[in-house]
Motif scaffolding. Structure first.
Motif, mmCIF file in Angstrom:
data_model
loop_
_atom_site.group_PDB
_atom_site.id
_atom_site.type_symbol
_atom_site.label_atom_id
_atom_site.label_comp_id
_atom_site.label_asym_id
_atom_site.label_seq_id
_atom_site.Cartn_x
_atom_site.Cartn_y
_atom_site.Cartn_z
ATOM 1 N N PRO A 167 0.837 -1.198 0.000
ATOM 2 C CA PRO A 167 0.000 0.000 0.000
ATOM 3 C C PRO A 167 0.874 1.251 0.000
ATOM 4 C CG PRO A 167 0.130 -0.914 2.202
ATOM 5 C CD PRO A 167 0.822 -1.892 1.292
ATOM 6 N N PRO A 168 0.329 2.397 -0.404
ATOM 7 C CA PRO A 168 1.117 3.629 -0.330
ATOM 8 C C PRO A 168 1.740 3.776 1.056
ATOM 9 C CG PRO A 168 -0.945 4.030 -1.469
ATOM 10 C CD PRO A 168 -1.027 2.630 -0.936
ATOM 11 N N SER A 169 3.060 3.818 1.101
ATOM 12 C CA SER A 169 3.785 3.739 2.370
ATOM 13 C C SER A 169 4.987 4.661 2.342
ATOM 14 C CB SER A 169 4.269 2.303 2.629
ATOM 15 O OG SER A 169 3.206 1.369 2.544
ATOM 16 N N THR A 170 5.418 5.073 3.511
ATOM 17 C CA THR A 170 6.635 5.867 3.638
ATOM 18 C C THR A 170 7.786 4.954 4.025
ATOM 19 O OG1 THR A 170 5.382 7.817 4.318
ATOM 20 C CG2 THR A 170 7.737 7.794 4.819
ATOM 21 N N VAL A 171 8.768 4.850 3.158
ATOM 22 C CA VAL A 171 9.979 4.068 3.414
ATOM 23 C C VAL A 171 11.147 4.972 3.035
ATOM 24 C CG1 VAL A 171 11.290 1.980 2.900
ATOM 25 C CG2 VAL A 171 8.778 1.909 2.862
ATOM 26 N N LEU A 172 11.815 5.528 4.018
ATOM 27 C CA LEU A 172 12.850 6.524 3.756
ATOM 28 C C LEU A 172 14.245 5.927 3.594
ATOM 29 C CD1 LEU A 172 11.693 9.414 6.131
ATOM 30 C CD2 LEU A 172 11.176 9.048 3.708
ATOM 31 N N ALA A 173 14.448 4.694 4.048
ATOM 32 C CA ALA A 173 15.767 4.077 3.879
ATOM 33 C C ALA A 173 16.017 3.816 2.398
ATOM 34 C CB ALA A 173 15.845 2.774 4.667
ATOM 35 N N ARG A 174 17.125 4.303 1.904
ATOM 36 C CA ARG A 174 17.504 4.125 0.505
ATOM 37 C C ARG A 174 18.939 3.617 0.436
ATOM 38 N NH1 ARG A 174 12.849 4.539 -0.177
ATOM 39 N NH2 ARG A 174 11.679 5.849 -1.652
ATOM 40 N N PRO A 175 19.265 2.817 -0.599
ATOM 41 C CA PRO A 175 20.647 2.361 -0.751
ATOM 42 C C PRO A 175 21.604 3.537 -0.902
ATOM 43 C CG PRO A 175 19.167 1.163 -2.231
ATOM 44 C CD PRO A 175 18.375 2.296 -1.667
ATOM 45 N N ALA A 176 22.863 3.298 -0.591
ATOM 46 C CA ALA A 176 23.884 4.331 -0.785
ATOM 47 C C ALA A 176 24.083 4.624 -2.263
ATOM 48 C CB ALA A 176 25.196 3.883 -0.143
ATOM 49 N N GLN A 177 23.947 3.602 -3.118
ATOM 50 C CA GLN A 177 24.130 3.785 -4.554
ATOM 51 C C GLN A 177 22.854 4.356 -5.168
ATOM 52 O OE1 GLN A 177 26.690 0.465 -6.415
ATOM 53 N NE2 GLN A 177 25.780 -0.538 -4.631
ATOM 54 N N ARG A 178 23.029 5.237 -6.115
ATOM 55 C CA ARG A 178 21.904 5.850 -6.798
ATOM 56 C C ARG A 178 21.921 5.475 -8.274
ATOM 57 N NH1 ARG A 178 20.558 6.389 -2.299
ATOM 58 N NH2 ARG A 178 19.937 8.284 -1.183
ATOM 59 N N PRO A 179 20.787 5.103 -8.850
ATOM 60 C CA PRO A 179 19.489 5.054 -8.188
ATOM 61 C C PRO A 179 19.287 3.834 -7.307
ATOM 62 C CG PRO A 179 19.282 4.332 -10.454
ATOM 63 C CD PRO A 179 20.709 4.780 -10.288
ATOM 64 N N ARG A 180 20.199 2.849 -7.426
ATOM 65 C CA ARG A 180 20.085 1.606 -6.663
ATOM 66 C C ARG A 180 21.353 0.787 -6.907
ATOM 67 N NH1 ARG A 180 19.935 -1.796 -10.567
ATOM 68 N NH2 ARG A 180 18.896 -1.300 -12.530
ATOM 69 N N PRO A 181 21.557 -0.299 -6.157
ATOM 70 C CA PRO A 181 22.684 -1.189 -6.472
ATOM 71 C C PRO A 181 22.501 -1.839 -7.845
ATOM 72 C CG PRO A 181 21.804 -1.624 -4.275
ATOM 73 C CD PRO A 181 20.828 -0.719 -4.960
ATOM 74 N N PRO A 182 23.605 -2.164 -8.528
ATOM 75 C CA PRO A 182 23.491 -2.897 -9.788
ATOM 76 C C PRO A 182 22.799 -4.235 -9.575
ATOM 77 C CG PRO A 182 25.724 -2.087 -9.474
ATOM 78 C CD PRO A 182 25.007 -1.883 -8.179
ATOM 79 N N VAL A 183 21.950 -4.617 -10.518
ATOM 80 C CA VAL A 183 21.240 -5.893 -10.475
ATOM 81 C C VAL A 183 21.693 -6.725 -11.663
ATOM 82 C CG1 VAL A 183 18.998 -7.043 -10.635
ATOM 83 C CG2 VAL A 183 19.243 -4.971 -9.247
ATOM 84 N N LEU A 184 22.224 -7.910 -11.378
ATOM 85 C CA LEU A 184 22.645 -8.845 -12.411
ATOM 86 C C LEU A 184 21.799 -10.106 -12.293
ATOM 87 C CD1 LEU A 184 25.479 -7.575 -10.893
ATOM 88 C CD2 LEU A 184 26.332 -8.289 -13.126
ATOM 89 N N LEU A 185 21.566 -10.761 -13.424
ATOM 90 C CA LEU A 185 20.723 -11.947 -13.442
ATOM 91 C C LEU A 185 21.481 -13.117 -14.060
ATOM 92 C CD1 LEU A 185 17.336 -10.401 -14.670
ATOM 93 C CD2 LEU A 185 18.015 -10.915 -12.308
ATOM 94 N N GLY A 186 21.205 -14.325 -13.553
ATOM 95 C CA GLY A 186 21.797 -15.530 -14.098
ATOM 96 C C GLY A 186 20.822 -16.264 -15.001
ATOM 97 N N GLY A 187 21.236 -17.455 -15.441
ATOM 98 C CA GLY A 187 20.393 -18.298 -16.288
ATOM 99 C C GLY A 187 20.924 -18.407 -17.695
ATOM 100 N N VAL A 188 20.625 -19.541 -18.351
ATOM 101 C CA VAL A 188 21.099 -19.775 -19.718
ATOM 102 C C VAL A 188 19.967 -20.125 -20.677
ATOM 103 C CG1 VAL A 188 23.419 -20.473 -19.000
ATOM 104 C CG2 VAL A 188 21.625 -22.203 -19.202
ATOM 105 N N SER A 189 18.733 -20.236 -20.192
ATOM 106 C CA SER A 189 17.615 -20.513 -21.090
ATOM 107 C C SER A 189 17.353 -19.289 -21.954
ATOM 108 C CB SER A 189 16.364 -20.867 -20.295
ATOM 109 O OG SER A 189 15.846 -19.711 -19.647
ATOM 110 N N PRO A 190 16.707 -19.451 -23.106
ATOM 111 C CA PRO A 190 16.399 -18.285 -23.939
ATOM 112 C C PRO A 190 15.616 -17.213 -23.186
ATOM 113 C CG PRO A 190 16.093 -20.296 -25.210
ATOM 114 C CD PRO A 190 16.375 -20.725 -23.796
ATOM 115 N N ALA A 191 14.633 -17.614 -22.376
ATOM 116 C CA ALA A 191 13.847 -16.629 -21.630
ATOM 117 C C ALA A 191 14.706 -15.908 -20.600
ATOM 118 C CB ALA A 191 12.662 -17.313 -20.952
ATOM 119 N N ALA A 192 15.627 -16.648 -19.945
ATOM 120 C CA ALA A 192 16.497 -16.019 -18.939
ATOM 121 C C ALA A 192 17.441 -15.020 -19.586
ATOM 122 C CB ALA A 192 17.289 -17.089 -18.192
ATOM 123 N N LEU A 193 18.010 -15.372 -20.740
ATOM 124 C CA LEU A 193 18.929 -14.459 -21.423
ATOM 125 C C LEU A 193 18.195 -13.223 -21.932
ATOM 126 C CD1 LEU A 193 20.941 -17.136 -23.421
ATOM 127 C CD2 LEU A 193 21.687 -15.932 -21.349
#
Length: 329
Positions: A167-193
């Protein structure tokens, strides 16, 4: 060339004190990335085979420590190296709680967190945490949506989806990195790639012969182009889990088996040809903490890496949520 090391975490190396010691030593040796993995249990009669070798789970996986707790400890033992998960099985975790934990680690480490997600391979582990095996890819997609809301959504955080409602909420804690930490994904299937190119900042690749690796990486880059993103901004983190041999192994065995020189040559070729960031896992190569560190030093020397200066935070490109994501696998 950023060089990564998998921290001691499982099997004979499942000792938090050793993790802290190796993290500090690896940073001193010049390693730029320190990584943990995610394993929960080994079923005695598994419903899904292990995706490697003869399908049997390595004996060392029967003892596995928590990845995020170890990264928290490593954050306190280091000051420069980036800290990442390769991979965290994202569908196991409620995403709102995951956002809070990852934010805390990023703040604790002064913005050094790389978030690596995968789907895992064990149906038994999903059952143990009460998460459906079917639909796990859709669960990952919505997890990324919730994290994006918590990390970049402004003062009012909100999310409405098929699995979670915030629900609409106040969450003020934010990561040090802006806009956020890097996100990497794994997997080797066509959909994952396709998902990597469409949504992530990079791919957590696996140690395959280069002729097999190249088309997978190109598929990721093609997906980025199709999504209107810059394929040149994507990272390829290439993990190898070698058995290190005293004498040269047949070329067809590399990078699964080989001498330090053979594995290092493979990694150097992947760096030159694909721009890869090597990630070396020594759990199957070393028999003692001393050998673990010795091999880490040998790989550093073989790849001609001096101790590295402080790295600037890795820029991120946004999770780019699609209007109708492919959630078929």
């Amino acid at each position: 060339m950023p060089l990564g090391l998998a921290l001691p975490q499982y099997g004979r190396f499942a000792d938090p004190a050793l993790t802290v010691r190796i993290a500090a030593a690896a940073e001193t040796l010049g390693y730029d990335r320190l990584w943990t993995a995610d394993r929960l249990l080994v079923a005695n009669a598994p419903r899904t085979p292990y995706p490697g070798g003869n399908g049997a789970v390595p004996e060392s996986h029967r003892t596995f420590l928590d990845p995020l707790t170890l990264l928290t400890a490593a954050a306190g033992a280091t000051s420069r190296a980036r800290l990442g998960t390769s991979t965290l099985n994202a569908p196991w975790y409620p995403p709102a709680l995951l956002a809070r934990t990852l934010t805390t680690i990023d703040l604790l480490s002064n913005g050094r967190l790389d978030v690596g997600f995968g789907l895992g391979w064990s149906e038994d582990e999903y059952g143990a945490v009460g998460v459906p095996w079917r639909g796990r890819a859709a669960r990952l997609e919505e997890t990324l949506d919730v994290l994006e809301a918590f990390w970049t959504g402004g003062a009012d955080v909100r999310h409405t989806g098929a699995l979670w409602t915030v629900p609409p909420s106040t969450v003020l804690a934010r990561p040090a990195q802006r806009p956020r930490p890097p996100v990497l994904l794994g997997g080797v299937s066509p959909a994952a790639l396709e998902r990597v190119g469409r949504r992530a900042d990079g791919w957590l690749g696996v140690g395959l012969p280069l002729p097999a690796l190249r088309p997978l990486w190109e598929r990721v880059r093609d997906s980025a182009r199709a999504a209107g993103r810059d394929p040149g901004a994507l990272r390829l983190v290439l993990r190898v889990n070698p058995v290190v041999t005293a004498g040269p192994a047949p070329e067809g065995d590399v990078p699964q088996r080989g001498t330090v020189a053979q594995i290092a040559d493979y990694l150097a070729s992947a760096v030159r040809e694909l721009g890869a960031e090597p990630l070396i896992d020594l759990h199957h190569a070393a028999r003692s903490p001393e050998e673990f560190l010795s091999l880490a030093r040998e790989f550093r020397d073989a790849l001609a890496l001096p101790p590295s200066p402080t790295l600037a935070p890795t820029p991120t490109t946004g999770l780019n949520p699609p209007p109708q994501p492919d959630r078929s696998s």
